[in-house]
Design an enzyme around this catalytic site. Sequence first.
Site, PDB file in Angstrom:
ATOM      1  N   ASP A 478       0.521   0.728  -7.178  1.00  0.00           N
ATOM      2  CA  ASP A 478       1.665   0.720  -6.265  1.00  0.00           C
ATOM      3  C   ASP A 478       2.231   2.134  -6.150  1.00  0.00           C
ATOM      4  O   ASP A 478       2.412   2.822  -7.154  1.00  0.00           O
ATOM      5  CB  ASP A 478       2.744  -0.224  -6.779  1.00  0.00           C
ATOM      6  CG  ASP A 478       3.899  -0.353  -5.788  1.00  0.00           C
ATOM      7  OD1 ASP A 478       4.899   0.350  -5.971  1.00  0.00           O
ATOM      8  OD2 ASP A 478       3.770  -1.128  -4.821  1.00  0.00           O
ATOM      9  N   ASN A 486       9.319   6.660   3.648  1.00  0.00           N
ATOM     10  CA  ASN A 486       9.490   6.214   5.041  1.00  0.00           C
ATOM     11  C   ASN A 486      10.886   6.568   5.561  1.00  0.00           C
ATOM     12  O   ASN A 486      11.045   7.020   6.704  1.00  0.00           O
ATOM     13  CB  ASN A 486       9.259   4.708   5.133  1.00  0.00           C
ATOM     14  CG  ASN A 486       7.784   4.344   5.119  1.00  0.00           C
ATOM     15  OD1 ASN A 486       6.961   5.150   5.544  1.00  0.00           O
ATOM     16  ND2 ASN A 486       7.452   3.169   4.613  1.00  0.00           N
ATOM     17  N   ASP A 495       2.418   6.595   6.683  1.00  0.00           N
ATOM     18  CA  ASP A 495       1.005   6.302   6.975  1.00  0.00           C
ATOM     19  C   ASP A 495       0.096   7.373   6.394  1.00  0.00           C
ATOM     20  O   ASP A 495      -0.978   7.075   5.827  1.00  0.00           O
ATOM     21  CB  ASP A 495       0.805   6.198   8.480  1.00  0.00           C
ATOM     22  CG  ASP A 495       1.500   4.972   9.072  1.00  0.00           C
ATOM     23  OD1 ASP A 495       1.647   4.915  10.296  1.00  0.00           O
ATOM     24  OD2 ASP A 495       1.868   4.068   8.288  1.00  0.00           O
ATOM     25  N   GLU A 522       2.296  -1.004   0.367  1.00  0.00           N
ATOM     26  CA  GLU A 522       1.936   0.194  -0.365  1.00  0.00           C
ATOM     27  C   GLU A 522       1.159  -0.113  -1.637  1.00  0.00           C
ATOM     28  O   GLU A 522       1.049   0.714  -2.533  1.00  0.00           O
ATOM     29  CB  GLU A 522       3.199   0.994  -0.725  1.00  0.00           C
ATOM     30  CG  GLU A 522       4.122   0.347  -1.742  1.00  0.00           C
ATOM     31  CD  GLU A 522       5.172  -0.539  -1.090  1.00  0.00           C
ATOM     32  OE1 GLU A 522       4.922  -0.963   0.059  1.00  0.00           O
ATOM     33  OE2 GLU A 522       6.208  -0.816  -1.718  1.00  0.00           O
TER      34      GLU A 522
END
Length: 613
Positions: A478, A486, A495, A522
Site C-alpha cells: 500500500d 492526490n 496516476d 493504491e
Amino acid sequence: MALPAQTAPVLIPDANSNNRFDLSAWSYINTAADVDDLAQASQAPAGQWRRLGDEDRRHISVDKLWLTFSLFSDKTRLTRIIALDNPLLDKIKLFHLINDELVDVQEMGDSLPFAHRPLQSNIFLYPFEIEAGDKHTFYLQISSQGGMYLPLSLWSANELAQMTESSSLISGFQLGGLAAIGLFSLFIALASGSFSYSYYAGYVLSMSLLVATLNGIAFRFLWPDWPELQQLMVPLLIPLVTAFALMFTEKVLQLKYQSIRMLRFCRLGAVYALLQLALVPFMDTATLLYIEVVSVLLISSILMVTAIRQAVRGHKLAKLYSIGWLGLLLGALGSSMIYLGLVHIDIMSQTPVMIGLSFEIVFMAAVLAIRYNDERKAKLKIQQEALQQAERIRITREEALRAEASSKERLEKMVQERTLELEVTLRELNEVNQKLTEQTTIDSLTGVKNRSAFDKRLIAEGRISRRQQAPMALLMVDIDRFKAINDNFGHLAGDQTLRAIAACLQQNIKRPTDLVSRFGGEEFAIILPNTSAEGGITVAEMIRTSVNALVIDWEGDAIPLTVSIGVSAEVIASDTHPTALLEQADKALYQAKNTGRNRVCRYSPPQDRTQPS
C-alpha cells in the site's frame, strides 16, 4: 687551477679516526649554465660558487652542476674513499687534481654500464691515496633527471666495508621478505584463482623490484649492461605499484559491498596509473617523476581515509590494513617531502619509505593470513553443510522408500490426482494465455496484472502449493499517504505515482512465476510461489528500499514515496486457504500502516491473552 677564493683545503682526520667524514658541509656548488668543462669551472668567478646547502636539494632534475672541495693530510699517508650515496644519479664526471695538477678523470652514473665504475658498488665510490702535505682538489660535474640528493662523504676502507655489509644485510632482509610474501601470494593466487592474492602478489613483487632499483641492487645484478633500462625503471614501476595497490585495496576492503564511490575511485585510479605507465617513453623523466610523486601522495591519502572509515564501521581487515597503510603512507610522505625538497634531513630520500614499507609488510601479511583463515573456515562450513544436506537427503529417500512399500495404492491415487490437477492447470494456463493476448488481464493505468488475473492465479498457485507441499508467500503493498499526493499535487500526479510504483515492483520481482497485480486503488498484491516467509520478507524489504529511493519530480516539486507491506506465507492446506492467506497479508499490511508506515510486517496470529486462575 685553483678552488674558489673563499674555500680552503679541509684537513682529513688522521689514521686513528676511521669514522665517516661528511664532505657536504665543505663542498661548493656552481650551477651556472655556461660552465661546460674543467677549465671553465676552475676559472669561474668566486661569486658563481656557494656552499652546498639545503636549498640545493629542491631540484628533481638538473642538466648540469659542479661540486668542488679540497683535502690535505698534515702528518701521514692515508688511503681514503669518496662516496656519493645516491644510486640514481645519471651521470657523474670526477676530476682529481693533486697540487693543482690533473691526475685522473672518472665517469660514473647509471646512464653508463655498471662495469664502468671505479669500484663495483651500488653507490658511487672513488678510492685515492694522499701523501702528507699534498693538496687534493676534486671537481664533480653532475647531471641527472632524478632527485638531486648529494650525500657526499669520505670513508676509510674498513669503515666503508662495515657500512656496506650492514646496508647489504638490511636490504637483503627487506628484499627477501618482500619477495617471499610476493611469491607466496602468487602461488596462492594460482592455486585458488583469487583476484585478491593476484593483485597483492603483483603489488609486492613490483614493489620489490622498485626497492631493488632505488637501492641500485637491480642495476648491479639484473641489468648491469642496460643503462637505458635503468633510466626507465623508476618511472615505470611507481605507477605499476600504484595500480596494483588500488586493485588490491578494492578487493581486501570489499568496496563492491561497502562503498561504490570508492570502488569507482580505485578503478579510475588504476586506469590513471596505467596511463602514466604508457606515457613513460614519450614524456620528460623529471616531469613524469614529479607527477607520479604527487599522485602517490594524493592516492595514498585517499586510501588511508577510506581504510580508516571502513575500520570505524567495524570491518575487521580494514583495521589491520589501516595500520599497515599508515606506516607506508607516513614513510611515503617523508620520502616525498625529502625528494621534493620540502624537508631537509641528512638521509637518503628513500629511507623513510623503506622503513614504512617494512612496517606495512608485517600488517599486510597479517591481513592475508586472516583472510586465508576466514576463507578456509567458510569452505569448511560449506562442506559441513553439504554433508548435512546429503544426510538429510539420504534419510528422506529412505523414508520415501518405506512409504512407497507400505502404501503403493495410495501413491498411485496421488499420482492420478496430481495428473488431473496438472491437466486442469494446463487448461487454466491456456485460458490465461488467450486472455493475455486480448489484454483483459492487464491494468490499463499501471501495466501490471489486474484483480481478476490475481484472483485466478491465487487459486491456481494454491493448488500447486497444496499438491507440492511448498510454501506460497503473499505480499500486500500500500502506498503511504496516497490521498495527500492526490490532494497536494493532483490526480495526474497520483496516476504517475501508481505507474512508478508498479514499475518498481516489476523490477524487484525476478522469477517468471511471480505475479504483480494492482489489487485496487493504491494497493498492489504480489504472489510468490514456492517462497517461505523469510524469502517473502527479503523481497518485501527490497521493494520497500527501492520505492524509498524513488523521487518523482512533478512540476518542479519532488514527491517522496514510501510503501507499507504485509507479508504472509504458508503451505496451502485447502481450497479456502489461499483466501485466508490473503486476509492474513492484509492484516499484516494494516499492522505496518498502524505502526508508522514505510515498513514490512509479517502476519502473526493473535496471542491467547487469557490468564490462568
